[in-house]
Structure formats: structure tokens, C-alpha cells
Design a protein around this motif. Structure first.
Motif, PDB file in Angstrom:
ATOM      1  N   SER A 172     -40.607  20.588 -24.534  1.00  0.00           N
ATOM      2  CA  SER A 172     -41.396  19.912 -23.500  1.00  0.00           C
ATOM      3  C   SER A 172     -41.824  20.860 -22.387  1.00  0.00           C
ATOM      4  O   SER A 172     -42.800  20.605 -21.699  1.00  0.00           O
ATOM      5  CB  SER A 172     -40.605  18.746 -22.912  1.00  0.00           C
ATOM      6  OG  SER A 172     -39.432  19.230 -22.282  1.00  0.00           O
ATOM      7  N   GLU A 204     -33.908  17.121 -14.429  1.00  0.00           N
ATOM      8  CA  GLU A 204     -34.973  16.914 -15.416  1.00  0.00           C
ATOM      9  C   GLU A 204     -36.241  16.359 -14.768  1.00  0.00           C
ATOM     10  O   GLU A 204     -37.234  16.108 -15.450  1.00  0.00           O
ATOM     11  CB  GLU A 204     -34.499  15.981 -16.535  1.00  0.00           C
ATOM     12  CG  GLU A 204     -33.282  16.484 -17.312  1.00  0.00           C
ATOM     13  CD  GLU A 204     -33.556  17.729 -18.160  1.00  0.00           C
ATOM     14  OE1 GLU A 204     -34.727  18.014 -18.472  1.00  0.00           O
ATOM     15  OE2 GLU A 204     -32.577  18.437 -18.497  1.00  0.00           O
ATOM     16  N   GLN A 248     -23.115  26.723 -13.341  1.00  0.00           N
ATOM     17  CA  GLN A 248     -23.994  26.714 -12.175  1.00  0.00           C
ATOM     18  C   GLN A 248     -24.514  25.310 -11.974  1.00  0.00           C
ATOM     19  O   GLN A 248     -24.691  24.563 -12.925  1.00  0.00           O
ATOM     20  CB  GLN A 248     -25.119  27.737 -12.307  1.00  0.00           C
ATOM     21  CG  GLN A 248     -26.372  27.307 -13.019  1.00  0.00           C
ATOM     22  CD  GLN A 248     -27.310  28.507 -13.202  1.00  0.00           C
ATOM     23  OE1 GLN A 248     -26.900  29.595 -13.578  1.00  0.00           O
ATOM     24  NE2 GLN A 248     -28.585  28.310 -12.955  1.00  0.00           N
TER      25      GLN A 248
END
Ligand SMILES: Cc1cc2nc3c(=O)[nH]c(=O)nc-3n(C[C@H](O)[C@H](O)[C@H](O)COP(=O)(O)OP(=O)(O)OC[C@H]3O[C@@H](n4cnc5c(N)ncnc54)[C@H](O)[C@@H]3O)c2cc1C
Lengths: 324, 256
Positions: free
Chosen positions: A271, B14, B123
Motif C-alpha cells: 500500500s 497507520e 521503537q
């Protein structure tokens, strides 16, 4: 005169990572009007010290001890700490490879500082001696400029973000440093498995064909293998493909995977999350194959194919075969 | 074995770049409308802890987060996958570039809890600092293993699998130690059962207070980079035509 110290962990000859550290160190030292130094550590540091000198370091701080024949964090940390106490550098440079990632924060802590990891570029102010480093944050969605005003600035540089140093004719002075003590390795090595890649290494490949979640399963990586093989390239993957167990994690490309910069980066069923793009944005031509015209990868790719990879890759493979 | 797993609540990493914005006039991202999640490498660390507990009689997993009260959501998620205890170390300041401060607080919690093994993600998926676990090893004076993908009990201590740049190594070490975890197919966090998620809502979250110490790095500016790539969409009626045209363009660009 202030000092920029690059920390080198190679044995025998300089790796590409170390050359990048020296290259970056050279330009930072030039901007600050500082001297470029290198720390070399091992059982036998003569060759690597000489190489560092040939590539621009004018002072070599060598920690030579049989116990340090192979890298281990605690031992090398003690060595570097001793070097830093000896030479009091203004800047300490690492590269964000496996050793650099763990050493930079720990060394900084010992020197009463906080490190900055994964830097892309810098801006030095000769007057004040302060340096501002740029580091991607939020997976690369933003860039942070961080002022490192207290010496030493301990920084790890992102791989493939700085030009490697070039050889030059210069004389280097070598200073032997003896740490007060070298702690033993708290871990016992049971097994080390170096991955054998048939063909070219992912990071050296001229063509990288990467697959993601959109491939739908491990078996479909065969198409990518075939194409990469025909082009003398290597196969990469997104984190989702790695987490699904479709390919080994050494194939992960991205912020927390490999950084690649091939001529062609073909992203198949990926993506284009910024964390992935962080690993391939230095590619000459990114090509995206994706069914979703809205996928962010099309915002990063030079060439885009909107479509199902199952319909696009087989005829592409045929074309490449014809060419051969 | 007292296993402590460090969890951070972050803005969903995201979130696509087109929806990512900065707070007006401030060097921090706009949080409104963005879901908060458990940082992904911390999820891997939690899974490593849970799997180790299953193999060690009497081992417990304590989830610890540093942050404001709202951050307790990540602790509830950990309780939902059956962490034994949940602890929050309050810190009201924001988390930008504060890895050093956070590591100090976590070290305080580890001492108070009597932890033998501290697990951290490599992280955080917001500021991408990449150093809390490593500084923590220094704070505690414990050995630290980096890029760990799994831990098993061994005959002489703990056996840790660690990623290398090419390949991996297996190390044996004795607790106490800090393990900094990275993602692997074997440590994707399990999914909580609905009934356990409900039960987690009612569980107690403990609090440990530690005085923050140390400084943070100095942020001079925060900017969203501008991308100037113009993607050329390859024309074609079907896969064969598209492949032909793509091949041509690659030849024209002299990269084939
Ligand atoms: C701190 C942190 C670090 C990270 N580090 C990395 C890293 O190093 N590397 C990395 O890759 N990720 C990394 N990630 C994860 C990253 O954010 C994304 O989750 C990941 O890259 C998405 O993988 P993907 O593109 O394969 O999957 P998805 O986002 O699910 O995309 C799949 C794509 O495939 C397309 N598709 C589906 N079917 C087809 C088909 N038949 N033909 C063509 N296309 C199809 C879909 O349209 C979609 O665009 C990191 C995340 C965090 C938080």
C-alpha cells in the motif's frame, strides 16, 4: 580544536556503513572546523585504523584487546566510553545498523546525554558549534529538526543517507586507548546463523521486487522470485508479509528493515505506508502494481500500474525473457 | 520470573499521510479524531512475554505504561490478553523526544516491581525514538539484548533469539536483563477473547509514582515534508498491454 568521532566496528576492512559514517563525519567536521577522528576496536586494529586514516580520519583512537575480537555490546561500549573520555568529542557518529542502534543510546546515557537515532541530514553552526539534525518521526510523515547543543551530540545516521567517504592521501595519528576494565560478555553465543542469499544481496541489488499483503500468501512470492532472478535482482517484502510468515524478516524493507536504493523498485501489492517507503525512497524508479488506485504508493511511485499483479506480472516476465 | 512489559499508547501509525496534520502553531501532531493504539513493537514484546510465561511455571507478566490516565487503555488491552497485572506510571508531559525521561520512570517501576526481565519494543511508532529499552538497560545496570524476536527458558538461564543485519543469533543469558523486541512472524500479538476484553474493563490498574528526571532533546522544528513525485499511470486495456507499456517505459528510462 573540537573533534568529530566516528565509531567503526568493522574488523579487517571498512564496510559501506563505516564509509558513510566517515563521509558524514568529514562534512560535519568541515562545517564545524573540527578534526575527524575514528574509534576502532578489536583484537587487531592496525588494518582498520589505517583504512580509516586513508578515508579521511586524521586521528585514530584504537582500543586493542584480545577480548574484543568480536563485537559485543558491553565490551565495545566500555571501549568507546574510554575513547570518549580520552578525546572529549563534540560529535559522536554511529550508523543505524544493528550495533549502532544499540550502542548510540547506551553510550549517550553513559556520557550524560540522549542520543538521536536515524538521522537523515544536519546543519551545523560554526559560530556556536551547535548542530541541528533532521530525523523522520511518525514513520516519516513529519521531519523533526533536533538541536544538539550540548557536547557530545551522539547521533546514529540512517543508512544510505550520506555519501560514503572517498580515499585521500593523508597522514593519521594513532592513539592507543586502554579502558579501565573490559566487562565480559553477559551473553553466551549458542548459535549464529548468517543468512545465505542465493544471488545478490537485497541492499546491493540493482532491481528489487517487493511483495506485500496484497500477494495473499507465500506461494505467490514465486512470481516475484522469478522476475527478480531474470533481472539479476533481489526480493524484498513489507512488514505485513514478514509478520504473516511468508518471507524471512531479513527481507523486510523499510524504516525498521533494510534500506535499499536500486535502479528499479517494484512494489507489488504494497500500500505504500511511509514506514515502508522510508526503506526505498532513494530508489531511482519506484514502480507500483496495485489494484487500488487510491493506494498511497501511487503518491511515491514514478510509474504506476493499477491492476491485479496476477494479470500484470506473468506477461511482464515474458517480456523480460524475450529481451534476454 | 517477574516479567515486565513496557507499553506505549500512540496515535495510530497507520494513519495515511494525507490525514496527518500538525496542531496549529505547535510542534506536535493533531490528535483529534485519530485513534490511539498500543505501539506495534510493544505488542510484539507483550506476545514474547506471554509466550515465555506459558513455558515457565510461576512466571507473571506485568504490563507497565508511562503516561496520562487515558493511556490506561493499552493496559486494558494487555489485561484482555491475560497480563497478570497492570501498572501506570503517571507522566503528564507529552512524549516528544522524551525517551531518556521515560526510561528513568520505567527503571523506577522495574525496581519497585522487583522485575527480573524487562521487555520493550524496539521503537515507538510515533516519535520513532528507538532508545527507551537500551537506556533502561543502562539505568538498571543490566545486560541488554537488542532486536529480540523470542525468548525461551533454557537449562542455564534464558535463551534469546536476536536478529542480525543478515541472519540471526541465539544467545543465552541470565536474568535480570532487558530485552528489546522486534517484529517476527512468531510474535504477532494474539487476539483477545471478547469475554476477556469485558473482564479487563473491571480489573484494577495500579499506579506507581516515580519522580521524572533528566532532560529531553530540544525540538527546533517539526514539519510535514512535501512530496513532489508525479506518478505516471501506465495505460492499457488488460494486464498484457499494461505489462508491455511498463516494459517500454522502463527501457526508455534506461533502468532495464
Ligand atoms: C514503528 C513502525 C515501523 C514499521 N516499519 C515497517 C517497515 O520497516 N517496513 C514495512 O513494510 N512496514 C513497516 N511498518 C508497517 C507499515 O506501517 C504498514 O503496516 C505495512 O507496510 C503495510 O504492509 P502492506 O503494504 O504489505 O499491507 P497493506 O497496507 O495491507 O497493503 C496491501 C496492498 O495490496 C493491494 N492489493 C491487494 N490485492 C492486490 C492484488 N491482487 N494485486 C495488486 N495489489 C493488491 C491493496 O490494494 C493494498 O494497497 C511499520 C510500522 C510501525 C508502526
Amino acid at each position: 580544536m573540537s573533534l568529530v568521532l566516528t565509531c567503526l566496528f568493522d574488523q579487517g576492512s571498512l564496510s559501506r556503513d563505516s564509509l558513510e559514517a566517515l563521509g558524514a563525519g568529514k562534512s560535519i567536521a568541515a562545517e564545524l572546523g573540527a578534526v575527524l577522528a575514528a574509534a576502532v576496536i578489536g583484537a587487531e586494529t592496525g588494518a582498520i585504523g589505517a583504512a580509516a586514516g586513508e578515508y579521511g580520519a586524521s586521528k585514530i583512537y584504537a582500543v586493542q584487546d584480545a577480548a574484543l575480537a568480536q563485537y559485543y555490546c558491553e565490551g565495545y561500549l566500555a571501549a568507546l566510553e574510554a575513547v570518549c573520555r580520552e578525546c572529549e568529542p563534540a560529535v559522536v557518529l554511529f550508523v543505524t545498523n544493528a550495533p549502532g542502534r544499540e550502542m548510540a543510546p547506551r553510550l549517550a546515557k553513559r556520557l550524560g546525554r540522549t542520543a538521536l537515532v536515524d538521522c537523515l541530514s544536519f546543519n551545523a553552526d560554526k559560530e556556536t558549534g551547535s548542530i541541528v539534525f533532521t530525523k523522520p518521526v511518525f514513520g516519516g510523515k513529519a521531519m523533526a529538526q533536533v538541536a544538539m547543543s550540548d557536547a557530545p551530540a551522539v547521533v546514529a545516521l540512517r543508512r544510505r543517507s550520506f555519501e560514503p567517504a572517498r580515499p585521500e592521501q593523508a597522514a593519521a595519528e594513532t592513539i592507543q586507548v586502554k579502558p579501565p576494565a573490559i566487562p565480559p560478555n553477559p551473553f553466551k553465543l549458542i548459535e549464529r546463523v548468517e543468512e545465505q542469499t542465493a544471488g545478490v544481496r537485497l541492499e546491493d541489488a540493482r532491481v528489487v521486487v517487493s511483495g506485500g499483503q496484497g500477494l495473499g500468501g507465500p506461494e505467490n512470492f514465486a512470481l516475484l522470485e522469478e522476475l527478480a532472478g531474470l533481472l539479476g535482482g533481489a526480493v524484498g517484502a513489507s512488514r505485513v508479509a514478514v509478520d504473516s510468515g511468508w518471507v524471512s524478516s531479513s527481507k523486510q524493507v523499510g524504516q525498521t528493515g533494510k534500506i535499499v536504493a536500486p535502479d528499479i523498485y517494484l512494489a507489488v501489492g504494497i500500500s505504500g505506508a511511509c514506514q515502508h517507503l522510508a526503506g526505498c525512497s532513494g530508489s531511482k524508479v519506484i514502480v507500483a502494481v496495485n489494484t487500488d488506485p487510491e493506494a498511497p504508493i501511487f503518491g511515491a511511485a514514478r510509474l504506476g500500474v493499477v491492476g491485479d499483479y496476477k494479470e500484470v506480472l506473468p506477461p511482464l516476465i515474458e517480456k523480460v525473457k524475450e529481451m534476454a | 520470573m517477574q516479567i515486565m512489559v513496557c507499553l506505549k499508547q500512540i496515535l495510530d501509525p497507520e494513519l495515511p499521510p494525507r490525514d496527518f496534520r500538525l496542531e496549529k502553531g505547535e510542534m506536535t501532531p493533531a490528535a483529534e479524531g485519530v485513534p490511539l493504539v498500543m505501539s506495534s513493537f510493544d505488542q510484539n514484546a507483550l506476545e514474547v512475554g506471554l509466550q515465555l510465561r506459558e513455558k515457565m511455571a510461576g512466571a507473571t507478566v506485568t504490563a507497565v505504561t508511562v503516561g496520562p490516565e487515558g493511556a490506561e487503555d493499552v493496559l486494558r488491552k494487555a489485561l484482555a490478553v491475560k497480563a497478570d497485572r497492570a501498572v501506570r506510571v503517571p507522566l503528564e508531559q507529552d512524549s516528544k523526544l522524551s525517551g531518556g525521561i521515560v526510561a528513568g520512570l520505567l527503571a523506577g517501576a522495574a525496581r519497585e516491581l522487583g522485575a527480573d526481565l524487562v521487555l520493550c519494543g524496539r521503537q515507538a511508532g510515533d516519535w520513532d525514538g528507538g532508545q527507551v529499552g537500551l537506556i533502561l538497560a543502562e539505568e538498571l545496570g543490566w545486560p541488554g539484548a537488542n532486536l529480540v524476536t523470542g525468548i525461551e527458558p533454557g537449562s542455564g538461564g534464558l535463551v534469546l533469539k536476536c536478529e542480525l543485519d543478515e541472519g540471526y543469533e541465539v544467545l543465552e543469558g541470565n536474568a535480570p536483563l532487558v530485552a528489546v523486541v522486534t517484529n517476527h512472524e512468531t510474535n504477532v500479538l494474539r487476539i483477545a477473547k471478547v469475554k476477556d476484553t469485558m473482564a479487563a474493563m473491571r480489573k484494577k490498574v495500579e499506579q506507581i509514582n516515580v519522580a521524572p528526571q533528566g532532560g529531553r532533546l530540544e525540538l527546533a522544528s517539526l514539519e510535514i515534508p512535501v512530496k513532489e513525485v508525479n506518478c505516471e499511470i501506465i495505460p492499457g486495456e488488460d494486464g498484457v498491454e499494461k505489462a508491455d507499456n511498463l516494459f517500454k517505459r522502463l527501457l526508455e528510462l534506461k533502468v532495464l
